[in-house]
Write an enzyme that holds these catalytic residues in place. Structure first.
Site, short mmCIF file in Angstrom:
data_model
loop_
_atom_site.label_atom_id
_atom_site.label_comp_id
_atom_site.label_asym_id
_atom_site.label_seq_id
_atom_site.Cartn_x
_atom_site.Cartn_y
_atom_site.Cartn_z
CE1 TYR A 193 -3.71 -1.95 5.08
CE2 TYR A 193 -3.46 0.32 4.32
CZ TYR A 193 -3.69 -1.03 4.05
OH TYR A 193 -3.88 -1.44 2.75
CB THR A 214 -0.90 0.01 1.26
OG1 THR A 214 -1.47 1.32 1.41
CG2 THR A 214 -0.10 -0.25 2.52
#
Ligand code: UDP
Length: 324
Positions: A140, A116
């Site tokens: 995350y 990501t």
């Protein structure tokens, strides 16, 4: 190839399965259905279970004998990762490690990992390339970066070939309308815009209009889900000739603001988006736009959907008649 898709019942994973099947690959899906949908698994057998469960993985690997693994299974809500980081380290890090332990028992089995843009943290340049400093600002991003580092070590120590793709903002849906983005709860901008238009939610909130961007709202790089999946097909081919633990940034290279998204939705649907402005959402960088030249040069990848309205049109077709 026989390809195992972990997280194949989810948004990007299900689109991947369809593309793999269209390209003649044999597909099996592993998914714990915590956020994915069994109805999205239409291009390969579904094995319901968790990649953190070694005995379950053994059974699936022994049965299917994969020649490659695509790993999409993860939690991906930034805010939740701040309030409950354990979920992220357990699901995204620890379970990935368990999966890699099984994969490395198959000599030279390629693994493609969904990473990501959140691994970069606060952007220090207009466009983000692979060399950009990596200081993620939430659990995350940190869980995903840690997995990328494991993959580097597994290449060095065990010669396990891998590729990490750092997605920017995945958007859009299969143009045939059978699968699409369906998170419960939904936190992402484009689905929320359409939910708001369709009256499935109350007026949506826009998080901040005082950013240092041309119109005051955040700027993101929306890249079509099928373009992301195409990169995986190219990645599998590339790993046959150039082994390593490789990593690429995947985006359009064009920034669109939150207001641009609202305007495009209004043009597509003819309906004004019910919305109100509210405070900034913690952890949102003002601008995240990819420099994907490395993926272009190395893999020959280009985003076929470069225009926001085209991407959103496919999302709208899905949301209007959602199947799940
Ligand atoms: N956003 C918003 N309202 C929402 C959801 C998102 O204003 O209901 C904004 C968010 O603050 C960010 C952009 O839209 O600037 C994209 O957010 P999203 O959650 O879709 O993706 P992210 O960039 O966090 O991966």
């Amino acid at each position: 190839m026989r390809l195992l898709v972990c997280g194949g019942a989810g948004y990007i994973g299900s689109h991947m399965c369809k593309l793999l099947a269209e390209h003649g690959h044999e597909v099996a899906v592993v998914d714990n259905l915590s956020t994915g949908h069994a109805a999205a698994v239409r291009w390969g057998e579904l094995h319901v279970g968790d990649i953190g469960d070694a005995a379950f993985l053994d059974r699936v690997f022994d049965d299917f004998r994969p020649e490659g693994v695509l790993h999409f299974a993860a939690k991906s809500i930034v805010g939740e990762s701040v309030t409950d980081p354990a979920i992220y380290y357990l699901n995204n890090f620890s379970s990935s490690l368990n999966l890699f332990e099984r994969v490395r028992r198959i000599p030279e089995c390629p693994l493609i990992f969904s990473s990501t843009a959140a691994i970069f943290g606060v952007p220090r340049s207009d466009l983000i390339n692979e060399a950009h400093p990596k200081y993620p600002i939430n659990a995350y991003g940190r869980s995903k970066l840690a997995v990328e580092q494991v993959l580097q070590d597994y290449w060095t120590a065990y010669a396990m070939p891998s590729m990490s793709f750092r997605y920017f903002n995945a958007a859009g849906a299969d143009p045939a309308g059978n699968i699409g983005e369906a998170h419960h709860p939904e936190t992402h901008l484009i689905p929320r815009v359409f939910d708001s238009i369709l009256g499935r939610s109350c007026a949506m909130k826009i998080f901040g209009d005082d950013y240092e961007t041309p119109d005051g709202t955040c700027v993101r790089d929306f890249v079509h889900v099928n373009d992301l999946c195409n990169a995986h097909l190219l990645g599998l081919e590339f790993l046959k000739v150039r082994r390593g633990a490789l990593a690429f940034n995947l985006g359009n290279g064009t920034g669109f603001s939150v207001r641009d998204v609202l305007k495009a939705a209004e043009e597509i649907t003819g309906v004004a988006v019910p919305h109100e402005f509210t405070d900034r959402r913690p952890g949102d960088p003002s601008r995240l736009v990819a420099d994907s030249s490395l993926a272009r040069e190395s893999l020959g990848w280009t985003a076929r959907y470069s225009e926001l309205p085209d991407i959103m049109q496919t999302a709208w077709a899905w949301h209007r008649d959602r199947k799940f």
